[in-house]
Design an enzyme around this catalytic site. Structure first.
Site, PDB file in Angstrom:
ATOM      1  N   GLU A  43       3.308  58.828 -55.532  1.00 23.52           N
ATOM      2  CA  GLU A  43       2.348  59.265 -56.541  1.00 23.52           C
ATOM      3  C   GLU A  43       2.674  60.714 -56.881  1.00 23.52           C
ATOM      4  O   GLU A  43       2.943  61.522 -55.977  1.00 23.52           O
ATOM      5  CB  GLU A  43       0.907  59.145 -56.022  1.00 23.52           C
ATOM      6  CG  GLU A  43       0.477  57.731 -55.693  1.00 23.52           C
ATOM      7  CD  GLU A  43       0.502  56.804 -56.900  1.00 23.52           C
ATOM      8  OE1 GLU A  43       0.260  57.299 -58.030  1.00 23.52           O
ATOM      9  OE2 GLU A  43       0.744  55.600 -56.719  1.00 23.52           O
ATOM     10  N   HIS A 213      -2.969  52.571 -57.855  1.00 26.21           N
ATOM     11  CA  HIS A 213      -2.396  53.914 -57.986  1.00 26.21           C
ATOM     12  C   HIS A 213      -2.671  54.771 -56.765  1.00 26.21           C
ATOM     13  O   HIS A 213      -2.620  56.001 -56.848  1.00 26.21           O
ATOM     14  CB  HIS A 213      -2.912  54.613 -59.248  1.00 26.21           C
ATOM     15  CG  HIS A 213      -2.536  53.904 -60.507  1.00 26.21           C
ATOM     16  ND1 HIS A 213      -1.247  53.844 -60.987  1.00 26.21           N
ATOM     17  CD2 HIS A 213      -3.293  53.189 -61.382  1.00 26.21           C
ATOM     18  CE1 HIS A 213      -1.219  53.158 -62.106  1.00 26.21           C
ATOM     19  NE2 HIS A 213      -2.455  52.726 -62.367  1.00 26.21           N
ATOM     20  N   CYS A 619      30.664  67.808 -64.892  1.00 26.94           N
ATOM     21  CA  CYS A 619      31.406  66.824 -65.680  1.00 26.94           C
ATOM     22  C   CYS A 619      30.753  66.669 -67.056  1.00 26.94           C
ATOM     23  O   CYS A 619      29.525  66.572 -67.163  1.00 26.94           O
ATOM     24  CB  CYS A 619      31.448  65.489 -64.936  1.00 26.94           C
ATOM     25  SG  CYS A 619      32.383  64.206 -65.793  1.00 26.94           S
ATOM     26  N   CYS A 631      31.930  61.748 -62.937  1.00 27.57           N
ATOM     27  CA  CYS A 631      32.652  61.939 -61.670  1.00 27.57           C
ATOM     28  C   CYS A 631      31.863  62.777 -60.675  1.00 27.57           C
ATOM     29  O   CYS A 631      32.249  62.879 -59.516  1.00 27.57           O
ATOM     30  CB  CYS A 631      34.009  62.601 -61.924  1.00 27.57           C
ATOM     31  SG  CYS A 631      33.895  64.284 -62.598  1.00 27.57           S
TER      32      CYS A 631
END
Length: 688
Positions: A43, A213, A619, A631
């Protein structure tokens, strides 16, 4: 009742599945790859005001351990996490999750929470003998029981925890890089799209227990759904992994990039000694006790003697050979001593079996040099002065303790066979150190490092037989200093020696130009046609210095002395080859190549934290590009600048004969990082 039975038979009504009291549910199940499943459901902070907020932070960290054989939850982990970026929860977050402000205030930071979670995992590994696998593997055995993480969607481990650890620069546990997305597995297994976790539970006939929740309640209900799917015959497999996998595309680019990385690593750890040659081993075998005190703080600025030394006689012929040997300087740089000291270049016959004193001097000089040097005639360190002192020192043969105080001098043997001047080898062009260990040979100091600050054009040299006109300036048991003003060396016809200005720059290595003969002609050792007397060498002693001196870099300092009003500079004497406008000093630097062979992208950290505003290279391939894979290359710009700075300095130190002033040479020594310690050590006279 008959209608309900008919509807259940036709599949129109689903009956709620109830696990028998014995714990052995009915139905056929496949043998699972993982004996245990750890279900997590985080949460985090959230808002509904429609404004753009920063990335969410975890405020509740729950986890439950599910046994795939029995369906029981054997262990649980739960902790409230204190948010750092937005410590005050919004009203919407409090209403949605049911977490109060007091609970997160009493919670722990994410770093400590991850540490506690790792301890809980370690305890499970000891009790349940479980292990984590990166991907699909063989089914669990009685000895080792495999375990995997389960989440409802990829958001928990792939987005929330991943990016929060990156922002806060936390080390995420490796076993959290792979997990099972139960929502995707549910969709593939049942061939329908679930409507949230509560909707998926209702579709399979399970009522949601607890509060929605709530992290711990969601984890428990997700474990119940996973157990239901296992009983229905679903085989749990890893669906997402963040572990780096080597790509099979462009093997040539990967090989080329790997070779580039190896070259960079070799440049950063220069002078790595892998295996000395046969001649070096012979010299090293006689000096085991001298190896720990063989380099001084100026070990990269003056010349050393290796191989055949030049005698004191026949100086004119030797000067002629020196003038013609400068074009033979090699400019090839290398990082290995084996490559620099070629075993094919055998030393002269007179040096095949040197004496003990010669071996000591040769070993120290060969250790500190980076290229093999067969001849050294004059010091390569330019003093930061404009005039040579007009005093002369007379010393006896046992004045080694005093001579050990002077540095950057030329070592000549007391007596040695004259070599063939036609076969003189070329002089090396590297920064080498002077060896002061030979206590059995005569030492002749040449051009001291600290001299009087006067006009250099009035340079005077004193002949050997002018002691009648001298007045004693300083006298000690080992030496006598005379005033020799007015005397002039008959054989000195050298022109005025002009030094270039010293610009404040960490690298002061310069290459010799065509004016080398005029510079060398200034040396009294070469200009004199007769052999020096070892008992009374006409040399200029430098001011005694303390054994340990800390020199500070002065950015406005120059070679000119503070007492002089003008400093004449001759650019033809020395030409600088160092680019003073380094690319990274101006803020422009070519990005390096990443692991996939592409040019990396320069980015700046924009999030709050200790690295805010720092530049880094990564990258250029995005993580969300499906046709390409990132990569994972990452390097800080500051680290890259240090690596290139070291490589630049090493290339200049091995490409040409280096001249540097004493002040800048110490800066040069302090900035470079050599594997051999360049710390202050005892002088040769203090070693015994």
């Amino acid at each position: 009742m008959a209608t309900k039975r008919l509807a259940r038979r036709l599949g129109l009504i689903r009956r709620k599945s109830v696990t028998p009291a014995s714990g052995n549910p009915g139905g056929s199940r496949l043998k699972q790859l993982y004996a245990y499943l750890i279900v997590v459901d985080f949460e985090s902070t959230c808002w509904n005001d429609g404004k753009h907020h920063s990335s969410p932070e975890i405020i509740e960290f729950p986890a439950v351990l599910l046994n795939t054989a029995t369906g029981e939850i054997e262990s649980e982990f739960h902790a409230y996490v204190q948010p750092q970026e937005h410590p005050i929860l919004s009203e919407f977050c409090t209403e949605l999750t049911g977490i109060k402000q007091v609970q997160v205030d009493e919670g722990v930071p994410l770093k400590i929470c991850l540490s506690q979670f790792c301890k809980w995992i370690h305890k499970l590994q000891q009790q349940q003998t479980i292990s984590f696998a990166a991907g699909d593997s063989e089914p669990s055995t009685s000895e080792v029981k495999l375990c995997a993480f389960v989440t409802w969607s990829d958001w928990d481990l792939g987005v929330c925890l991943e990016y929060e650890c990156r922002r806060k620069q936390l080390l995420k546990p490796v076993f959290l890089n792979s997990w099972i997305d139960l929502r995707a597995t549910y969709r593939l297994f049942y061939k329908r799209k679930p409507k949230g976790l509560s909707g998926a539970l209702q579709e399979v006939g399970i009522e949601f227990s607890g509060r929605e929740h709530s992290g711990l309640d969601d984890s428990r209900n997700t474990a119940l759904l996973a157990w239901k799917m296992i009983r229905d015959g679903c085989l749990m497999k890893i669906t997402r992994s963040l572990n780096k996998v080597l790509t099979k595309k462009n093997p040539k680019i990967l090989a080329r990039n790997l070779g580039t990385d190896q070259v960079e690593e070799a440049a950063t750890c220069n002078m790595s000694i892998q295996g000395p040659s046969i001649y070096q081993k012979e010299l090293q075998s006689t000096v085991n006790a001298e190896e720990n005190a063989q380099m001084n703080s100026v070990c990269v600025n003056s010349s050393c003697i290796k191989g055949q030394l030049q005698p004191k006689s026949n100086m004119k012929a030797d000067l002629y050979n020196i003038r013609h040997s400068f074009p033979l300087f090699t400019t090839k740089s290398s990082t290995s001593v084996d490559q620099l000291h070629s075993p094919t270049l055998n030393p002269p016959l007179t040096m095949q079996k040197p004496s003990k004193s010669d071996q000591l001097a040769l070993n120290d000089s060969s250790k500190s040099s980076t290229l093999n040097s067969n001849l050294v005639l004059v010091s390569t360190t330019i003093p930061s002065v404009n005039h040579v002192s007009d005093v002369e020192m007379g010393h006896t043969f046992d004045c080694l303790p005093m001579l050990a105080e002077w540095e950057d001098v030329v070592l000549l043997p007391a007596s040695q066979a004259e070599p063939d001047t036609d076969c003189m080898p070329p002089v090396s062009d590297t920064n080498v150190s002077t060896s002061l260990n030979s206590a059995e040979r005569s030492l002749v100091p040449e051009e001291p490092e600290t001299l009087s600050y006067e006009n250099f054009e009035d340079l005077q040299e004193t002949p050997q037989n002018s002691e009648t006109s001298k007045s004693i300036v300083y006298k000690s048991p080992h030496s006598t200093v005379y005033d020799v003003k007015g005397a002039k060396h008959p054989g000195s016809d050298a022109s005025a020696f002009k030094l270039p200005k010293c610009k404040p720059f960490p690298f002061t290595s310069v290459h010799a130009s065509a004016a080398y003969p005029s510079v060398l002609r200034k040396d009294p050792l070469l200009s004199g046609g007769t052999k020096r007397n070892s008992l009374s060498p006409p040399a200029s002693p430098r001011t005694k210095r303390q054994t340990f001196t800390i020199h500070e870099e002065k950015p406005t300092s120059s070679i000119c002395s503070p007492g002089t009003t003008s400093c004449r500079v001759s650019p033809s004497v020395l030409t600088s080859t160092v680019n003073l406008q380094e690319p990274w000093k101006t803020g422009k630097m070519t990005p390096p190549l990443c692991k996939c062979g592409r040019r990396s992208k320069r980015l700046i950290v924009s999030n709050n934290g200790p690295n805010h505003g720092k530049a880094f290279y990564c990258c250029p391939v995005g993580k969300y590009q499906q046709d390409r894979k990132c990569c994972g290359y990452f390097k800080w710009e500051q680290t890259l600048q240090k690596e290139r700075t070291n490589g630049k300095a090493l290339s200049h130190s091995s490409e040409g004969l280096t001249f540097s002033s004493p002040e800048t040479s110490r800066i040069h020594d302090r900035n470079l990082s050599f594997p051999i310690k360049n710390s202050l050590r005892l002088r040769p006279s203090m070693r015994h």
